[in-house]
Design an enzyme around this catalytic site. Structure first.
Site, short mmCIF file in Angstrom:
data_model
loop_
_atom_site.label_atom_id
_atom_site.label_comp_id
_atom_site.label_asym_id
_atom_site.label_seq_id
_atom_site.Cartn_x
_atom_site.Cartn_y
_atom_site.Cartn_z
N HIS A 22 -1.50 -22.48 -31.98
CA HIS A 22 -2.36 -21.59 -32.74
C HIS A 22 -3.08 -20.62 -31.80
O HIS A 22 -3.09 -20.80 -30.58
CB HIS A 22 -3.37 -22.39 -33.56
CG HIS A 22 -2.74 -23.12 -34.71
ND1 HIS A 22 -3.47 -23.81 -35.66
CD2 HIS A 22 -1.44 -23.26 -35.08
CE1 HIS A 22 -2.66 -24.34 -36.55
NE2 HIS A 22 -1.42 -24.03 -36.22
N GLU A 44 -6.20 -19.94 -31.12
CA GLU A 44 -7.29 -20.43 -30.28
C GLU A 44 -6.75 -21.16 -29.05
O GLU A 44 -7.29 -21.02 -27.94
CB GLU A 44 -8.18 -21.39 -31.09
CG GLU A 44 -8.75 -20.78 -32.37
CD GLU A 44 -7.90 -21.05 -33.59
OE1 GLU A 44 -8.47 -21.41 -34.63
OE2 GLU A 44 -6.65 -20.89 -33.51
N CYS A 81 -7.22 -27.52 -33.61
CA CYS A 81 -7.76 -26.51 -32.69
C CYS A 81 -9.20 -26.83 -32.29
O CYS A 81 -9.64 -26.48 -31.20
CB CYS A 81 -7.71 -25.13 -33.35
SG CYS A 81 -6.03 -24.50 -33.56
N THR A 130 19.94 -4.50 -61.02
CA THR A 130 19.85 -3.72 -59.78
C THR A 130 21.00 -4.06 -58.84
O THR A 130 21.59 -3.18 -58.20
CB THR A 130 18.50 -3.98 -59.09
OG1 THR A 130 17.44 -3.51 -59.93
CG2 THR A 130 18.42 -3.29 -57.74
N LEU A 137 19.51 -5.29 -49.12
CA LEU A 137 18.19 -5.92 -49.07
C LEU A 137 17.88 -6.51 -47.69
O LEU A 137 17.24 -7.56 -47.57
CB LEU A 137 18.07 -6.99 -50.17
CG LEU A 137 18.30 -6.48 -51.59
CD1 LEU A 137 18.23 -7.63 -52.59
CD2 LEU A 137 17.32 -5.38 -51.96
N GLU A 156 11.52 -5.38 -55.84
CA GLU A 156 12.11 -4.05 -55.66
C GLU A 156 12.96 -3.55 -56.83
O GLU A 156 13.59 -2.51 -56.73
CB GLU A 156 12.94 -4.03 -54.37
CG GLU A 156 12.12 -4.15 -53.11
CD GLU A 156 12.79 -3.53 -51.89
OE1 GLU A 156 13.49 -2.53 -52.04
OE2 GLU A 156 12.62 -4.09 -50.80
#
Length: 374
Positions: free
Chosen positions: A59, A61, A93, A204, A212, A304
């Site tokens: 992470h 940190e 963390c 589509t 895509l 989309e």
């Protein structure tokens, strides 16, 4: 004294803006985790930086503190999201922060994840570390709006993207292949690299045979989700071709999946995931689709096309963000962006925020309906 306080506040904002800038570098790589950046400041200067680079990796940190040298007792750690205090793919963390000797932590916002929800801040406070929250919180919430939506609601953040002419058509007999400008096309491809998945309807796919993928910007290819109640998408369609790291999901009416078992088998052999879903009044509910794909860790969706899908997302009130690119074209006839008009107020209600941006020759109207709120 007032001037000195103002300078101190401005310095804090600069440091948190740097956290947000660093956090954005994880876009497209950390989902379903949040975007997080961290900086360590000592004597008014940043001495180390870090950000969450990849899902399952250290992470922000931890990355930041691992680079720090010397006594950190007088240093302040800035981070745009509350540090975690639980074991996940990495240790807490908070343990690393406490062990570092840092005595002050400034956080933009608390983490609404039920696994965290204030536990990180309490752990730091109980260890004698000074805590401050709320610095640039609005900006931090907007940055992590995908995460905030899916971690609190259990299904993805949805941005409905439409490219249309001035007179409201998304396709027409004389329309060019792309209605929007090359600038808009590059922006949409950048978005594809940021969202977990791109969603389209079967119409589509049949009409445009889109790939895509991300081609006009840098970024990884998103997953593909196709709404295909009748299971009519051609097996050779470009959208069904899997690329490295991308999954393909076809949502079909349960009865069609049973009738066309051979097609299901052929697609599954190629790695395509066929999701049989119940249909009501001849249509698959989009809420069912979102819940189904969320089980595959898809936390954000860029919608989309086409008009039927756009209209259904609005009908079901499932739009978090509506992005409409308006090109300086008049088509006169063709396919309208929406299949129907909504009398009175739309099912989405009033947007929480609206922006208008020039993108090449086009104008982008963006309306936010959630702003990352719980």
């Amino acid at each position: 004294m007032r001037e000195q306080r103002k300078k101190g506040e401005e310095a804090q904002e600069r440091h948190m803006l740097e956290c947000l800038r660093l956090a954005r570098r994880g876009t497209g790589h950390v989902s379903p985790n949040p975007l997080v950046g961290a900086v360590l400041v000592r004597g008014g200067k940043i001495i180390s930086r870090g950000w969450h680079k990849a899902f399952g990796g250290p992470h922000a940190e931890v990355e930041c503190l691992n680079q720090a040298r010397g006594d950190l007792g007088s240093a302040t750690l800035y981070v745009n999201l509350e540090p975690c205090a639980h074991y996940g793919k990495t240790p807490p963390c908070t343990d690393k922060i406490i062990q570092s000797g840092v005595k002050s932590v400034i956080v933009s916002m608390k983490d609404p994840n039920p696994l965290v929800e204030g536990r990180g801040l309490r752990a730091l406070q109980e260890a004698g570390i000074r805590i401050s929250t709320g610095l640039l919180e609005r900006e931090a919430r907007h940055l992590n709006r995908f995460f905030l939506k899916h971690v609190t609601h259990g299904f993805p953040y949805v941005n409905v993207k439409i490219a249309q002419s001035i007179d409201g058509f998304i396709a027409g007999p004389r329309a060019p292949r792309y209605i929007s400008s090359p600038h808009s096309l590059r922006l949409v491809h950048r978005w594809r690299g940021e969202y977990d998945a791109v969603l389209v309807g079967a119409g589509t796919v049949r009409a445009d045979n889109p790939q895509l993928t991300v081609r006009h910007a840098r970024g990884r290819d998103p997953h593909v989700v196709i709404i295909d109640g009748r299971f009519s998408v051609p097996e050779h369609a470009n959208a069904l071709q899997r690329t490295s790291g991308r999954g393909v999901f076809v949502c079909v009416e349960s009865s069609q999946a049973k009738r066309q078992r051979d097609k299901v088998h052929r697609l599954e052999e190629r790695g395509v995931v066929v999701l049989p879903l119940p249909a009501r009044r001849g249509a698959i509910k989009l809420r069912d689709v979102l819940e189904a794909i969320y089980r595959f860790s898809i936390g954000s969706v860029l919608v989309e096309g086409g008009a039927s899908v756009f209209s259904q997302f609005i009908d079901e009130g499932l739009v978090d963000e509506l992005s409409i690119f308006v090109a300086p074209l008049i088509l006169g006839s063709g396919v309208r962006a929406f299949e129907r008009n909504w009398p009175g107020e739309s099912p989405l209600g009033h947007p929480a925020g609206v922006s208008v941006t020039k993108v090449g020759r086009d104008v982008l109207f963006s309306s936010l309906f959630s702003m990352g709120r719980q």
